[in-house]
Enzyme design. Structure first.
Site, PDB file in Angstrom:
ATOM      1  N   VAL A 169       0.823  -1.204   0.000  1.00 50.95           N
ATOM      2  CA  VAL A 169       0.000   0.000   0.000  1.00 50.95           C
ATOM      3  C   VAL A 169       0.862   1.261   0.000  1.00 50.95           C
ATOM      4  O   VAL A 169       0.459   2.297  -0.563  1.00 50.95           O
ATOM      5  CB  VAL A 169      -0.985  -0.008   1.193  1.00 50.95           C
ATOM      6  N   GLU A 171      -6.726  -1.372   6.299  1.00 50.52           N
ATOM      7  CA  GLU A 171      -6.639  -1.909   7.660  1.00 50.52           C
ATOM      8  C   GLU A 171      -5.479  -2.871   7.790  1.00 50.52           C
ATOM      9  O   GLU A 171      -4.956  -3.388   6.810  1.00 50.52           O
ATOM     10  CB  GLU A 171      -7.942  -2.596   8.055  1.00 50.52           C
ATOM     11  N   GLY A 230      -5.511  -6.861   1.788  1.00 48.43           N
ATOM     12  CA  GLY A 230      -5.917  -5.816   2.717  1.00 48.43           C
ATOM     13  C   GLY A 230      -5.015  -4.603   2.571  1.00 48.43           C
ATOM     14  O   GLY A 230      -4.511  -4.311   1.490  1.00 48.43           O
ATOM     15  N   GLU A 231      -4.835  -3.866   3.673  1.00 50.63           N
ATOM     16  CA  GLU A 231      -3.990  -2.670   3.739  1.00 50.63           C
ATOM     17  C   GLU A 231      -4.600  -1.464   3.014  1.00 50.63           C
ATOM     18  O   GLU A 231      -4.073  -0.366   3.099  1.00 50.63           O
ATOM     19  CB  GLU A 231      -2.596  -2.899   3.129  1.00 50.63           C
ATOM     20  N   GLY A 232      -5.662  -1.659   2.237  1.00 53.83           N
ATOM     21  CA  GLY A 232      -6.120  -0.619   1.316  1.00 53.83           C
ATOM     22  C   GLY A 232      -5.539  -0.782  -0.065  1.00 53.83           C
ATOM     23  O   GLY A 232      -5.710   0.082  -0.929  1.00 53.83           O
TER      24      GLY A 232
END
Length: 346
Positions: free
Chosen positions: A91, A165, A312-314
């Site tokens: 990200v 997240e 995840g992570e965006g």
């Protein structure tokens, strides 16, 4: 106060007229056209421009992770936060590539971070409690995390929020929220998360079954959120509600971020008018979650991308971001048949 309805027939008609009169066959830009229409409605303009986009990664640890529901130890949460801040995570790379301001929020990581740019410490506690022993959060902690998310968004500029997240064990929290809030069978909600093998997945399903049985009365949205966690999910709920109230576009990442939207919509049904679902995750419950977030029971929410992402992570939100920028640019800058002197069909 409830969110205003963004369903503005007059503005929608003007936007549709603009889109349909661009130099192209009707509908030739496919879902980019509906995306442009949605962004125009969210921002309340026929010439939408996405400014100062904020990619916010909310991080927190989960007490349930000690039950072996993840392939990775809880220490990976704080180690990945350090990686985000050092610029080495996926990200981080994508945020640099696309000009997205990246902020990491410690909502409840079991680690103390040195202050530095790009980090906001809003720690409710050093990780949630074990949801198999009791509620992951007290009601007060749940409210505190939600308000922390609201405050983060209120303090950031721009008209677009990209949700990310980090939290080892948070696919378990998302699966539990999906099962409880939609009445879905738990087996359909639980996936391998960070890469559990078959034995690990079976163990995860059994642990989550026990957690659901441990909290039979946690059926209301905030009760379920407090029972299952986590701090980062609750903070994302607050972030979504605040961004929606400020009429910002919300770009939703994958399974866990969508779980936060599921809770937020249960509290404010119109939040999804402001949401763009960036991708359909490889996590098995995400498609089910999108079906429950559609405009009606027969129509699922449609994600822009379907690339089997499950990081995840965006990261998915960042990957989809150029499509939103392009949709706005086409609406603002593409010529009409009249302005370009191009003949129309028929």
């Amino acid at each position: 106060m409830s969110l205003p309805d963004l369903n503005d027939p007059a503005l929608a008609a003007r936007l549709r007229h603009l889109i349909d009169h661009k130099t192209k066959p009707l509908g030739a830009l496919g879902r980019i056209e509906s995306l442009a229409l949605q962004i125009g409605l969210v921002l309340g303009t026929e010439s939408p421009l996405l400014s100062q986009p904020q990619l916010v990664v909310f991080a927190g640890d989960h007490g349930l992770a000690a039950r072996g529901v993840s392939a990775y130890p809880s220490d990976v949460t704080w180690q990945m936060v350090e990686n985000f801040l050092a610029g080495g995570a996926a990200v981080s790379v994508l945020a640099r590539q696309h000009g997205l301001a990246l902020t990491v929020v410690d909502c409840g990581v079991r680690h103390d971070f040195a202050p530095r740019p790009g980090l906001l410490v809003r720690k409710v506690a050093p990780g949630t409690a074990d949801a198999l022993e009791g509620p992951a959060m007290t009601p007060a902690q749940c409210r505190q995390a939600i308000e922390a998310g609201r405050g983060v968004v209120a303090g950031l500029p721009g008209n677009a929020l990209l949700l990310g997240e980090m939290g080892i064990g948070n696919t378990s929290a998302a699966a539990l929220l999906l099962a409880r809030l939609t009445g879905s069978d738990l087996a359909d909600c639980v996936g391998s998360g960070t890469g559990l093998d078959e034995a690990g997945l079976a163990r995860k399903r059994e642990v989550l079954r026990q957690v659901l049985e441990r909290h039979p009365l946690a059926s209301e949205p905030l009760d379920a959120l407090a029972a299952f966690g986590g701090f980062e999910v609750a903070a994302m709920v607050g972030a979504v509600l605040e961004a929606a109230a400020r009429r910002r576009l919300v770009v939703v990442d994958g399974f866990i971020a969508t779980a936060a939207v599921l809770v937020a919509r249960a509290l404010e049904p119109r939040v999804t008018q402001r949401c763009v679902f960036s991708h359909r995750s490889g996590e098995c419950g995400h498609g089910l979650m999108l079906r429950h977030l559609g405009p009606d029971e027969r129509t699922p929410a449609r994600a822009l991308l379907d690339l089997d992402l499950r990081l995840g992570e965006g990261s998915g939100a960042a990957l989809a971001w150029p499509l939103l920028v392009s949709a706005c640019a086409l609406l603002r800058e593409m010529a009409t048949f009249e302005s370009a002197g191009v003949a129309r069909s028929g």
